[in-house]
Write a protein that holds these residues in place. Structure first.
Motif, mmCIF file in Angstrom:
data_model
loop_
_atom_site.group_PDB
_atom_site.id
_atom_site.type_symbol
_atom_site.label_atom_id
_atom_site.label_comp_id
_atom_site.label_asym_id
_atom_site.label_seq_id
_atom_site.Cartn_x
_atom_site.Cartn_y
_atom_site.Cartn_z
ATOM 1 N N SER A 120 0.754 -1.140 0.028
ATOM 2 C CA SER A 120 0.308 -0.137 -0.128
ATOM 3 C C SER A 120 0.781 0.844 -0.329
ATOM 4 O O SER A 120 2.262 0.774 0.254
ATOM 5 C CB SER A 120 -0.950 0.538 1.218
ATOM 6 O OG SER A 120 -0.287 -0.262 2.865
ATOM 7 N N VAL A 162 -1.394 -4.646 -4.827
ATOM 8 C CA VAL A 162 -1.406 -3.600 -4.844
ATOM 9 C C VAL A 162 -2.598 -2.257 -4.305
ATOM 10 O O VAL A 162 -3.791 -2.899 -4.948
ATOM 11 C CB VAL A 162 -0.400 -2.330 -5.988
ATOM 12 C CG1 VAL A 162 0.112 -0.650 -5.242
ATOM 13 C CG2 VAL A 162 0.472 -3.441 -6.498
ATOM 14 N N THR A 181 -1.986 0.382 -13.972
ATOM 15 C CA THR A 181 -2.934 -0.802 -14.061
ATOM 16 C C THR A 181 -2.648 -1.844 -14.846
ATOM 17 O O THR A 181 -1.748 -3.409 -14.555
ATOM 18 C CB THR A 181 -4.541 -1.222 -14.859
ATOM 19 O OG1 THR A 181 -5.231 0.123 -13.731
ATOM 20 C CG2 THR A 181 -5.165 -2.239 -14.509
ATOM 21 N N VAL A 184 1.163 -2.411 -13.086
ATOM 22 C CA VAL A 184 1.031 -4.015 -11.798
ATOM 23 C C VAL A 184 0.790 -5.401 -12.632
ATOM 24 O O VAL A 184 0.774 -5.834 -12.627
ATOM 25 C CB VAL A 184 -0.030 -3.636 -10.980
ATOM 26 C CG1 VAL A 184 -0.262 -5.001 -10.013
ATOM 27 C CG2 VAL A 184 -0.308 -2.195 -10.933
ATOM 28 N N ILE A 191 -3.989 -5.421 -8.904
ATOM 29 C CA ILE A 191 -4.393 -3.819 -8.386
ATOM 30 C C ILE A 191 -5.906 -3.683 -7.991
ATOM 31 O O ILE A 191 -6.680 -3.794 -8.300
ATOM 32 C CB ILE A 191 -3.831 -2.504 -8.731
ATOM 33 C CG1 ILE A 191 -4.046 -1.691 -7.930
ATOM 34 C CG2 ILE A 191 -4.304 -2.611 -10.399
ATOM 35 C CD1 ILE A 191 -3.157 -0.031 -8.712
ATOM 36 N N TRP A 193 -7.682 -0.146 -7.140
ATOM 37 C CA TRP A 193 -8.050 1.677 -6.711
ATOM 38 C C TRP A 193 -9.023 1.953 -5.637
ATOM 39 O O TRP A 193 -9.904 1.032 -5.899
ATOM 40 C CB TRP A 193 -8.236 1.556 -7.865
ATOM 41 C CG TRP A 193 -7.678 1.106 -9.469
ATOM 42 C CD1 TRP A 193 -7.260 0.215 -10.333
ATOM 43 C CD2 TRP A 193 -6.703 2.169 -9.832
ATOM 44 N NE1 TRP A 193 -6.079 0.927 -11.051
ATOM 45 C CE2 TRP A 193 -5.265 1.642 -10.645
ATOM 46 C CE3 TRP A 193 -6.080 3.266 -9.136
ATOM 47 C CZ2 TRP A 193 -4.111 2.225 -11.694
ATOM 48 C CZ3 TRP A 193 -5.301 4.300 -9.243
ATOM 49 C CH2 TRP A 193 -4.153 3.722 -10.990
#
Ligand SMILES: *Cc1c(COP(=O)(O)O)cnc(C)c1O
Length: 409
Positions: A120, A162, A181, A184, A191, A193
């Protein structure tokens, strides 16, 4: 002030979103620049909640079959177009903190290699990091922070999930959702969001950006009301991934069969947990009714024009008072202006609030002003900037009453 009022009024006359202001209940004498923390009240919310109270009184338990029980899916579908998502991809439920927890478990539960590494970001709204730490601590996973401002690329090795915000709550900095995106996914990671400061603040294109998972709240730019439920998005092709960790009865495949064993619902419904408040959902629904009519491109254009106007009105003044404007450039920000004054920022915001200009203050030294295109006019922005100028030029902020701290800032 260098910006001409006639010119500002002209902007209001040409504003295609000006019609929305009268659909809000705004207190007299208040210039509200804090819709990024708690959105203003849509007029329709009061009637909607009152009707739900009557429904509770008259229909009692039958109310759950009259739109209460399926509200999480129904409101999710109403919200989906605002997020660039499709039917069945969004559910309105719980809060951001819980939704991050559910998605972390859902994603990591599908990965059979490694111990599960969660990344994070430092400098994000703290709850995102706190819940990633709690999740990792109790699940035996590893939590890492991406240092604020550090390149993501250098920190993706070995990471499973993430958690990043699209718009930073302090600076207003906007990330390129499509590019990040892709980056990752290229590392074999997922990920989540966080759209807390983008949903309702600018057009979001979850599907177009290839995003698979997202969360966000509805009480900020979406005007759902204090404690309004959050949302959770899972892209259609990723909805059959097994359990999420908060396996409650509302997320069960057949909640009213009252089976002993849990079996997740086959769709986005699995991200529900337990009983929700019908009243808060109705208040939010009244706001979402309005959002169906909002042109999101016009919203973005007005948002950027308003934040630019505020900055233009103050540009000649800030430096001489030691205030730094850290607002990112137009294409790289959300819908806020961020000014930093570590010495007097708190007092300046208090002096503004005493004048009815409501912004907020975040340590250390950050003055935040949110611009909500549905209920602010250009003249409101011009006037708010005028108050800011007077607070500085008169030295009003130095008064001792503006230097006392309360519990909520
Ligand atoms: C406002 C905000 C939250 C709030 O989380 P809740 O669990 O809904 O209280 C979380 N993350 C970010 C980035 C926020 O701005």
């Amino acid at each position: 002030m260098r910006v001409n009022l006639d010119r500002v009024r002209e902007l209001d006359l040409q504003d295609p979103l000006a019609i929305f202001k009268e659909r809000f209940a705004l207190p007299e004498g208040v210039l509200y620049l804090d819709g990024n923390s708690l959105g203003a009240q849509p007029l329709a919310a009061r009637d909607a909640v009152a009707e739900t109270l009557d429904q509770w009184r008259d229909e009692l338990i039958k109310g759950w079959n009259q739109g209460w029980f399926d509200a999480p899916e129904r409101l999710g579908n109403r919200l989906a177009p605002v997020l660039g998502a499709g039917e069945g991809e969004v559910i309105v439920t719980d809060n951001i903190t819980l939704n991050i927890f559910k998605l972390l478990g859902y994603i990591i539960g599908q990965r059979d290699e490694g111990r599960g590494v969660v990344l994070s970001e430092g400098g994000n709204f703290p709850t995102d990091g706190y819940i990633a730490q709690g999740f990792s601590r109790f699940g035996g996973h590893e939590h890492r922070f991406l240092p604020e401002g550090a390149p993501l690329e250098a920190h993706l090795d070995g990471v499973d999930v993430v958690v990043l915000s699209q718009v930073n709550y302090r600076t207003g900095a906007l990330r390129d959702m499509a590019a990040v995106t892709r980056q990752v996914h290229a590392h074999g990671a997922e990920i989540i969001w966080d759209l807390a400061h983008s949903a309702g603040a600018l057009p979001v294109d979850l599907n177009g950006c290839g995003a698979r998972y997202a969360v966000g709240c509805t009480y900020k730019y979406l005007n759902g009301g204090p404690g309004a439920p959050a949302f959770l998005y899972v892209q259609r092709d990723h909805q059959d991934g097994g359990w999420q960790p908060l396996s409650g009865w509302h997320g069960h495949a057949a909640p009213f069969d009252f089976e002993a064993n849990y079996a997740p619902a086959g769709d986005i419904t699995r991200f529900r947990t337990g009983t929700h408040s019908a009243l808060t959902y109705r208040a939010l629904e009244a706001s979402l009714d309005m959002w169906q009519d909002v042109d999101l491109q016009a919203l973005r254009t007005k948002s950027l024009a308003m934040s630019e106007l505020f900055r233009d009105c103050l540009a000649d003044l800030l430096e001489s008072y030691g205030i730094t404007d850290i607002t990112p450039a137009a294409g790289e920000r959300g819908s806020q202006v961020s000014l930093v004054d570590t010495e007097n920022g708190f007092a300046i915001v208090q002096a503004l609030i005493a004048r009815g200009v409501i912004g907020d203050y975040r340590e250390p030294g950050l003055m935040r002003f949110g611009f909500t295109p549905l209920y602010l006019s250009f003249e409101d922005v011009w006037q708010a900037a005028g108050h800011f100028r007077e607070v500085l030029e008169t030295g009003e902020y130095r008064e001792s009453r503006f230097n006392v701290r309360g519990a909520v800032t």
